[in-house]
Design a protein around this motif. Sequence first.
Motif, PDB file in Angstrom:
ATOM      1  N   ALA A  80       0.842  -1.198   0.000  1.00 41.89           N
ATOM      2  CA  ALA A  80       0.000   0.000   0.000  1.00 41.89           C
ATOM      3  C   ALA A  80       0.874   1.243   0.000  1.00 41.89           C
ATOM      4  N   PHE A  81       0.404   2.272  -0.682  1.00 46.98           N
ATOM      5  CA  PHE A  81       1.037   3.593  -0.669  1.00 46.98           C
ATOM      6  C   PHE A  81       0.234   4.526   0.222  1.00 46.98           C
ATOM      7  N   HIS A  82       0.937   5.443   0.878  1.00 43.77           N
ATOM      8  CA  HIS A  82       0.234   6.530   1.547  1.00 43.77           C
ATOM      9  C   HIS A  82      -0.166   7.532   0.464  1.00 43.77           C
ATOM     10  N   PRO A  83      -1.396   8.070   0.515  1.00 42.09           N
ATOM     11  CA  PRO A  83      -1.842   8.944  -0.569  1.00 42.09           C
ATOM     12  C   PRO A  83      -1.117  10.286  -0.662  1.00 42.09           C
ATOM     13  N   THR A  84      -0.563  10.792   0.446  1.00 45.67           N
ATOM     14  CA  THR A  84       0.068  12.112   0.389  1.00 45.67           C
ATOM     15  C   THR A  84       1.513  12.141   0.891  1.00 45.67           C
ATOM     16  N   LEU A  85       1.916  11.194   1.699  1.00 46.55           N
ATOM     17  CA  LEU A  85       3.273  11.162   2.256  1.00 46.55           C
ATOM     18  C   LEU A  85       4.139  10.180   1.476  1.00 46.55           C
ATOM     19  N   PRO A  86       5.463  10.345   1.495  1.00 45.72           N
ATOM     20  CA  PRO A  86       6.348   9.430   0.759  1.00 45.72           C
ATOM     21  C   PRO A  86       6.577   8.115   1.515  1.00 45.72           C
ATOM     22  N   LEU A  87       5.492   7.372   1.752  1.00 49.23           N
ATOM     23  CA  LEU A  87       5.553   6.119   2.488  1.00 49.23           C
ATOM     24  C   LEU A  87       4.851   5.021   1.712  1.00 49.23           C
ATOM     25  N   PHE A  88       5.376   3.797   1.839  1.00 54.25           N
ATOM     26  CA  PHE A  88       4.649   2.622   1.387  1.00 54.25           C
ATOM     27  C   PHE A  88       4.964   1.483   2.342  1.00 54.25           C
ATOM     28  N   ALA A  89       4.134   0.431   2.289  1.00 58.12           N
ATOM     29  CA  ALA A  89       4.274  -0.665   3.243  1.00 58.12           C
ATOM     30  C   ALA A  89       3.980  -1.987   2.559  1.00 58.12           C
ATOM     31  N   SER A  90       4.542  -3.062   3.150  1.00 55.39           N
ATOM     32  CA  SER A  90       4.255  -4.416   2.674  1.00 55.39           C
ATOM     33  C   SER A  90       3.910  -5.285   3.882  1.00 55.39           C
ATOM     34  N   ALA A  91       2.920  -6.151   3.690  1.00 51.32           N
ATOM     35  CA  ALA A  91       2.465  -7.059   4.746  1.00 51.32           C
ATOM     36  C   ALA A  91       2.787  -8.485   4.338  1.00 51.32           C
ATOM     37  N   SER A  92       3.071  -9.333   5.352  1.00 48.28           N
ATOM     38  CA  SER A  92       3.566 -10.667   5.044  1.00 48.28           C
ATOM     39  C   SER A  92       3.038 -11.720   6.020  1.00 48.28           C
ATOM     40  N   ASP A  93       3.229 -12.976   5.617  1.00 47.10           N
ATOM     41  CA  ASP A  93       2.876 -14.110   6.468  1.00 47.10           C
ATOM     42  C   ASP A  93       3.922 -14.368   7.542  1.00 47.10           C
ATOM     43  N   ASP A  94       4.955 -13.552   7.657  1.00 47.92           N
ATOM     44  CA  ASP A  94       6.041 -13.874   8.602  1.00 47.92           C
ATOM     45  C   ASP A  94       5.818 -13.535  10.085  1.00 47.92           C
ATOM     46  N   PRO A  95       4.885 -13.020  10.683  1.00 52.67           N
ATOM     47  CA  PRO A  95       3.827 -12.072  10.341  1.00 52.67           C
ATOM     48  C   PRO A  95       4.249 -10.648  10.705  1.00 52.67           C
TER      49      PRO A  95
END
Length: 154
Positions: free
Chosen positions: A76-91
């Motif tokens: 997912a990207f943040h709509p206005t800030l320079p951030l993104f994230a990833s989610a995993s099963d690792d957890p």
Amino acid sequence: FVATQRQVRVYDLVKQALVKKLVSGVKWISAMAVHPGGDNVVVASYDKQVQWFDMDLSTKPYKTFRPHSAAARAVAFHPTLPLFASASDDPGVQVYHGQVFNDLDTNPTLVPIKRLKGHEHAHNQLGVLDCQFHPKLPWLFSCGADGGIYLYTN
């Protein structure tokens, strides 16, 4: 944007034509997110990779991250800030700084920032299933197979 098993296809809906094929090289794409600017795409895969595509540079990944020890399920990207994230099963959830510049001569700045914990493995070894940013604040929501919904604010 349409994600298939191994590639992302970019279509011009007005012309009803294929514009580009982004070749990931992964075995199975699990999720994708398009940057709010529209020229960058992040892809997650079941083989533990997170890939950033800069469509102005190439049809191959600009940067590949391997932050997870299990399948990456969401990005997912943040709509206005320079951030993104990833989610995993690792957890876990990995948060990144992803700065995109208007100058075409300057490449994006991509830096992993922090790994967020809280979820636990469910009985079927699934971890974090999805993540989404708040529309304005630097908050990240995640939901997991353990039945938990977490809000990360710092």
